[in-house]
Design an enzyme around this catalytic site. Structure first.
Site, PDB file in Angstrom:
ATOM      1  N   GLN A 156      77.586  83.969 128.061  1.00 37.08           N
ATOM      2  CA  GLN A 156      76.656  84.354 127.002  1.00 37.08           C
ATOM      3  C   GLN A 156      75.473  85.109 127.553  1.00 37.08           C
ATOM      4  O   GLN A 156      75.221  85.149 128.763  1.00 37.08           O
ATOM      5  CB  GLN A 156      76.190  83.124 126.234  1.00 37.08           C
ATOM      6  N   HIS A 161      71.283  86.377 126.034  1.00 39.08           N
ATOM      7  CA  HIS A 161      70.278  86.218 124.995  1.00 39.08           C
ATOM      8  C   HIS A 161      69.399  87.469 124.939  1.00 39.08           C
ATOM      9  O   HIS A 161      69.153  88.117 125.957  1.00 39.08           O
ATOM     10  CB  HIS A 161      69.415  84.992 125.264  1.00 39.08           C
ATOM     11  N   GLU A 196      65.681  80.866 129.614  1.00 38.02           N
ATOM     12  CA  GLU A 196      65.928  79.449 129.874  1.00 38.02           C
ATOM     13  C   GLU A 196      65.919  79.143 131.360  1.00 38.02           C
ATOM     14  O   GLU A 196      66.108  80.027 132.204  1.00 38.02           O
ATOM     15  CB  GLU A 196      67.240  78.995 129.238  1.00 38.02           C
ATOM     16  N   HIS A 219      75.488  84.787 131.722  1.00 38.98           N
ATOM     17  CA  HIS A 219      75.556  83.516 132.436  1.00 38.98           C
ATOM     18  C   HIS A 219      76.494  82.542 131.733  1.00 38.98           C
ATOM     19  O   HIS A 219      76.836  82.714 130.560  1.00 38.98           O
ATOM     20  CB  HIS A 219      74.163  82.880 132.551  1.00 38.98           C
ATOM     21  N   ARG A 241      78.033  86.098 122.745  1.00 48.04           N
ATOM     22  CA  ARG A 241      79.040  85.542 123.645  1.00 48.04           C
ATOM     23  C   ARG A 241      79.915  86.633 124.261  1.00 48.04           C
ATOM     24  O   ARG A 241      80.204  87.642 123.628  1.00 48.04           O
ATOM     25  CB  ARG A 241      79.888  84.509 122.897  1.00 48.04           C
TER      26      ARG A 241
END
Length: 376
Positions: free
Chosen positions: A78, A80, A113, A241, A260
């Site tokens: 995925q 972001h 993240e 990642h 994804r």
């Protein structure tokens, strides 16, 4: 004010039957337990001891989401978006219902993240490997048609990584994907693969879980990163990642925006994935604890969150805090005391939440805890 937070584990199929139960010292439930969310995200706000959920306390304004994550098999590959990409995508899709399966953007926020390993070994795929290194890896594989086609795509002019990922995920290369996976599995069982042995075994393990999935070949283009306990990686926007296995503490901006790129039965929007993907190759730096200080910070270049690990050996440790703060206990016996003298014991796998008015918290006991707060 200190509040005690808990939540039920989410039962995603990739979750572990044992890791969260082992952390908390309880009997496994017999079903996968993948994530425990500590936040006010509407998808699963944390439970407040006594009554209600955290969003009723904060009004849904918390800028971060803290999680325990336990993976027994690979998560989806995925990426972001940046905050600018998220805002533009949210606006484009404003006419779609919130639960529309064609939606890519669930909110208008980015989702950087950080993952910190709690298990002795935590495996992930983080970022894209330099093409020259991947071509060297491919030299170890049998030169079947699929491997040769992959080499050709990676050797092309322009943005070869973006073009190769588009080719793999676009549905044009099912036979080539099967050929490449077969070559990886074969090479993973040989003893002459040298420095690439661990990577090849990891990708063969991914293929075992997702046979025939083109994401397996995308995984072959990525850095295989093994974290030891206490080590961390920060994953910026646009960075491809996937977590493969292990137990960790994860913190992110409060968002649910995920594009994804394989290893999933869920929808893959190849065009949008390629539009936000950062194909700049290179290693993702691993943050490693250093020195004897009981507090280990994990610096990140975003204002949404900050995270530190606190090792307790019986002597109290005081930390300055700013904004709504969480203390997640991950080992031993941990007690949190506010500047005003309010005291709360924190069981392993639960959180003490300090409201916005607190400026200093003291942690005492023996064990380990993670302190999460808004960034500066």
């Amino acid at each position: 004010m200190l509040l005690s937070l808990t939540n039920a584990p989410r039962d995603y199929a990739w979750g572990s039957d044992t890791l969260l139960a082992g952390l908390e010292g309880r009997t496994p439930t017999g079903v996968p337990e993948a994530e425990v969310w500590f936040g006010d995200h509407p998808g699963d706000p944390a439970d407040v001891a006594g009554d209600g959920t955290l969003d009723q306390v904060t009004g849904g304004t918390l800028p971060y989401l803290l999680k325990l994550l336990a993976a027994a098999r690979p998560l989806s590959i995925q990426v972001h978006p940046t905050i600018e990409q998220a805002r533009a995508g949210w606006e484009r899709e404003s006419g779609l219902p919130a639960d529309d399966p064609q939606r890519n953007y669930r909110d208008d926020n980015h989702k950087p993240e950080l993952i910190v390993a709690l298990s002795e070994r935590f495996e992930s795929l983080s970022g894209l490997r330099p093409v020259a290194d991947t071509l060297g890896l491919l030299e170890l594989l049998d030169g079947n048609d699929g491997v040769l086609r992959l080499r050709t795509h990676l050797s092309a002019d322009g943005d070869a990584l973006r073009d190769t990922i588009g080719w793999l995920l676009g549905g044009e290369a099912p036979q080539e994907v099967d050929d490449i996976i077969a070559a990886v599995v074969d090479a993973s069982g040989r003893t002459d693969t040298g420095e690439w042995a661990t990577t090849l075994r990891a990708i063969a393990g991914v293929a075992e879980n997702y046979p025939g999935d083109p994401g397996v070949v995308v995984a072959l283009l990525m850095n295989h990163v093994v974290l030891r306990r206490g080590e961390a990686v920060f994953l910026r926007a646009g960075l491809l990642h996937a977590y493969l296995s292990g137990l960790g503490v994860e913190i992110m901006a409060a968002s649910d925006n995920v594009l994804r790129g394989g290893l999933t039965p869920k929808r893959i929007d190849v065009d949008e994935l390629l539009a936000i993907l950062d194909t700049t190759p290179g290693e993702v730096p691993v943050q490693r604890p250093a020195g004897d200080d009981p507090v280990t910070p994990y610096p990140v270049p975003v204002p949404d969150f900050a995270l530190s690990r606190v090792a307790l050996d019986g002597a109290p440790v005081t930390v300055e805090v700013s904004g709504p703060t969480m203390v997640l206990a991950t080992a031993g016996d941990v007690t949190v005391t506010s500047a005003g003298g309010e005291e709360l014991a924190v069981a392993v796998g639960t959180v003490a939440f300090a409201s916005d008015g607190e400026s200093r918290l003291t942690l005492s006991g023996t064990g380990e805890a993670f302190v999460a707060s808004p960034g500066l």
